[in-house]
Design a protein around this motif. Structure first.
Motif, PDB file in Angstrom:
ATOM      1  N   GLN A   1      39.714-121.150-130.631  1.00 47.28           N
ATOM      2  CA  GLN A   1      39.028-120.051-131.327  1.00 47.28           C
ATOM      3  C   GLN A   1      39.922-119.392-132.369  1.00 47.28           C
ATOM      4  O   GLN A   1      39.457-118.977-133.427  1.00 47.28           O
ATOM      5  CB  GLN A   1      38.629-118.968-130.328  1.00 47.28           C
ATOM      6  CG  GLN A   1      37.302-119.205-129.652  1.00 47.28           C
ATOM      7  CD  GLN A   1      36.845-117.941-128.941  1.00 47.28           C
ATOM      8  OE1 GLN A   1      36.540-116.943-129.590  1.00 47.28           O
ATOM      9  NE2 GLN A   1      36.818-117.979-127.633  1.00 47.28           N
TER      10      GLN A   1
ATOM     11  N   ARG B   1      36.487-107.303-117.976  1.00 43.61           N
ATOM     12  CA  ARG B   1      36.375-107.515-119.416  1.00 43.61           C
ATOM     13  C   ARG B   1      36.685-106.233-120.188  1.00 43.61           C
ATOM     14  O   ARG B   1      37.402-106.259-121.182  1.00 43.61           O
ATOM     15  CB  ARG B   1      34.955-107.994-119.750  1.00 43.61           C
ATOM     16  CG  ARG B   1      34.791-108.393-121.197  1.00 43.61           C
ATOM     17  CD  ARG B   1      33.319-108.380-121.615  1.00 43.61           C
ATOM     18  NE  ARG B   1      33.176-108.702-123.020  1.00 43.61           N
ATOM     19  CZ  ARG B   1      33.500-107.877-124.010  1.00 43.61           C
ATOM     20  NH1 ARG B   1      33.990-106.679-123.761  1.00 43.61           N
ATOM     21  NH2 ARG B   1      33.357-108.262-125.264  1.00 43.61           N
TER      22      ARG B   1
ATOM     23  N   GLU C   1      38.510-115.874-123.472  1.00 40.68           N
ATOM     24  CA  GLU C   1      37.877-116.886-124.328  1.00 40.68           C
ATOM     25  C   GLU C   1      36.392-116.569-124.527  1.00 40.68           C
ATOM     26  O   GLU C   1      35.898-116.539-125.649  1.00 40.68           O
ATOM     27  CB  GLU C   1      38.002-118.276-123.700  1.00 40.68           C
ATOM     28  CG  GLU C   1      39.404-118.846-123.686  1.00 40.68           C
ATOM     29  CD  GLU C   1      39.722-119.654-124.943  1.00 40.68           C
ATOM     30  OE1 GLU C   1      38.806-119.869-125.774  1.00 40.68           O
ATOM     31  OE2 GLU C   1      40.888-120.044-125.111  1.00 40.68           O
ATOM     32  N   GLU C   2      35.691-116.337-123.407  1.00 45.69           N
ATOM     33  CA  GLU C   2      34.244-116.110-123.471  1.00 45.69           C
ATOM     34  C   GLU C   2      33.900-114.870-124.281  1.00 45.69           C
ATOM     35  O   GLU C   2      32.888-114.830-124.975  1.00 45.69           O
ATOM     36  CB  GLU C   2      33.667-115.934-122.058  1.00 45.69           C
ATOM     37  CG  GLU C   2      33.615-117.216-121.260  1.00 45.69           C
ATOM     38  CD  GLU C   2      33.580-116.942-119.752  1.00 45.69           C
ATOM     39  OE1 GLU C   2      33.189-115.816-119.354  1.00 45.69           O
ATOM     40  OE2 GLU C   2      33.956-117.858-118.989  1.00 45.69           O
ATOM     41  N   SER C   3      34.745-113.832-124.182  1.00 44.66           N
ATOM     42  CA  SER C   3      34.427-112.561-124.829  1.00 44.66           C
ATOM     43  C   SER C   3      34.943-112.506-126.262  1.00 44.66           C
ATOM     44  O   SER C   3      34.659-111.542-126.973  1.00 44.66           O
ATOM     45  CB  SER C   3      35.061-111.428-124.028  1.00 44.66           C
ATOM     46  OG  SER C   3      36.467-111.631-123.979  1.00 44.66           O
TER      47      SER C   3
ATOM     48  N   ASP D   1      39.975-117.291-119.228  1.00 46.40           N
ATOM     49  CA  ASP D   1      38.591-117.711-119.475  1.00 46.40           C
ATOM     50  C   ASP D   1      37.752-116.538-119.973  1.00 46.40           C
ATOM     51  O   ASP D   1      36.951-116.677-120.888  1.00 46.40           O
ATOM     52  CB  ASP D   1      37.956-118.283-118.193  1.00 46.40           C
ATOM     53  CG  ASP D   1      38.484-119.680-117.888  1.00 46.40           C
ATOM     54  OD1 ASP D   1      39.193-120.249-118.749  1.00 46.40           O
ATOM     55  OD2 ASP D   1      38.183-120.193-116.791  1.00 46.40           O
ATOM     56  N   LEU D   2      37.951-115.388-119.347  1.00 45.33           N
ATOM     57  CA  LEU D   2      37.240-114.183-119.746  1.00 45.33           C
ATOM     58  C   LEU D   2      37.588-113.817-121.192  1.00 45.33           C
ATOM     59  O   LEU D   2      36.718-113.427-121.980  1.00 45.33           O
ATOM     60  CB  LEU D   2      37.644-113.054-118.789  1.00 45.33           C
ATOM     61  CG  LEU D   2      36.810-111.792-118.773  1.00 45.33           C
ATOM     62  CD1 LEU D   2      35.379-112.113-118.379  1.00 45.33           C
ATOM     63  CD2 LEU D   2      37.418-110.792-117.796  1.00 45.33           C
TER      64      LEU D   2
ATOM     65  N   GLN E   1      33.322-108.652-113.111  1.00 38.90           N
ATOM     66  CA  GLN E   1      33.624-109.338-114.367  1.00 38.90           C
ATOM     67  C   GLN E   1      33.540-108.381-115.550  1.00 38.90           C
ATOM     68  O   GLN E   1      34.397-108.419-116.428  1.00 38.90           O
ATOM     69  CB  GLN E   1      32.660-110.517-114.590  1.00 38.90           C
ATOM     70  CG  GLN E   1      32.946-111.740-113.751  1.00 38.90           C
ATOM     71  CD  GLN E   1      34.348-112.300-114.000  1.00 38.90           C
ATOM     72  OE1 GLN E   1      35.288-111.986-113.266  1.00 38.90           O
ATOM     73  NE2 GLN E   1      34.495-113.109-115.018  1.00 38.90           N
TER      74      GLN E   1
END
Ligand code: C2E
Ligand code: MG
Ligand code: MG
Ligand code: MG
Length: 294
Positions: A127, A32, A86-88, A83-84, A28
């Motif tokens: 976001q 990223r 979004e999270e980052s 998703d990655l 991951q």
């Protein structure tokens, strides 16, 4: 998940907190880091899926869909990295790149289009709508590219809109005031009451493909879609049926009153060069050739 099973089997009195395995985490964080470089290294690209008037077969717009040519893993679909992003928080710069690229492509469609040029529909994360300069960014990109605001649609998923706040709604209102249109994506999957549609600053409803799939099989699904269509009419909204894969689904969608559709029956997402050919073949004109199954 192996790590979770290991934690459970450790037995009473020895509970360990669940943690993703080292290899999961390494993969991951590598992904990223690579995603962070993707804009600069020019490994992101877009494909465009036609949005078609169900009655005439005319292409009225294209949805821009993000892809990533990963240096080691090959071509990745958004399901593997959105998703990655979004999270980052990387979704904000990546989303800006998507907007700029999609607008430039839309400008090139005007040259090839015989009739009204197709619009471009862009997926935007909550976001992005929430970030302070989003409205200014869109306004600046429209000015830089020369694309008329009427030719851009900003899609936000029903689930993201639900979770969100005044800030997102305010951005939607400002963008609509500037002439851009707003679509609610994957509609029907976010558990919102239908009456909610009345309140959202909105132009287009994209009906999730689970409804299209259900149309041929279930009377109740058909009634439900007819209800949604009636409501969108009353509210003066356009409706796009997603995920039309068969001629039967096209007919059923049209019969319930959906004016527009998108799906593999018409076309899979296309590289930009093929969208230009698609338009040159007359698919964008009012008398487009009737759709035939592949
Ligand atoms: P979406 O916005 O609902 O996009 C439609 C998805 O359905 C696309 O998948 C498209 O390839 C697929 N699709 C189209 N026609 C059919 C069909 O007939 N049958 C089936 N089974 N599928 C069909 P894709 O490209 O993998 O994108 C998945 C999701 O990733 C998108 O769903 C959207 O939510 C997100 N996404 C894509 N590009 C972007 C982007 O630039 N920014 C953001 N924030 N999200 C994006
Ligand atoms: Mg979408
Ligand atoms: Mg969708
Ligand atoms: Mg979807």
């Amino acid at each position: 998940n192996l790590a979770l099973r290991a934690a459970k089997s450790a037995g009473a009195g020895q509970w360990r907190r669940y943690e993703p395995s080292m290899t999961d985490r390494t993969r991951q964080s590598e992904l990223r880091a690579a995603l962070g470089r993707a804009v600069g290294e020019d490994t992101l690209f877009l494909e465009y899926q036609p949005i078609v008037a169900l009655g005439t077969g005319r292409t009225v717009g294209f949805e821009a869909l993000l892809r990533w040519q990963h240096p080691a893993h090959g071509r990745l679909l958004p399901g593997e990295f959105i998703d990655l992003a979004e999270e980052s928080g990387l979704i904000v710069p990546i989303g800006e790149w998507v907007l700029a690229s999609a607008m430039r492509a839309a400008c090139r469609w005007s040259a090839g289009a015989r009739a009204r040029a197709p619009y471009v529909s862009v997926n935007v994360s909550a976001q992005q709508f929430r970030s302070d300069d989003f409205v200014d960014t869109v306004t600046r990109l429209l000015a830089e590219t020369g694309l008329p605001a009427q030719r851009i649609v900003l899609e936000i998923t029903e689930s993201q809109l639900l979770r969100d706040d005044d800030k997102v709604w305010h951005a939607l209102e400002l963008l609509r005031a500037r002439g851009a249109r707003v679509a609610i994506d994957d509609f029907g999957t976010g558990y919102s009451a239908l009456g909610y549609l009345r309140q959202i600053p909105l132009d287009i409803v994209k009906l999730d493909r689970v409804f299209v799939r259900g149309l041929g099989t279930s009377r109740r699904q058909r009634d439900l879609v007819e209800g949604i269509v009636t409501l969108t009419r009353a509210l003066n909204l356009d409706i796009v049926a997603e995920g039309i894969e068969t001629e039967h689904q096209r007919q059923a969608s049209a019969a319930t009153g959906c004016r527009y559709g998108q799906g593999y029956l018409f076309s899979t997402p296309l590289p930009e060069a093929q969208t230009l050919r698609w338009l040159a073949d007359g698919r964008g004109s009012p008398r487009a050739a009737p759709v035939t199954a592949p």
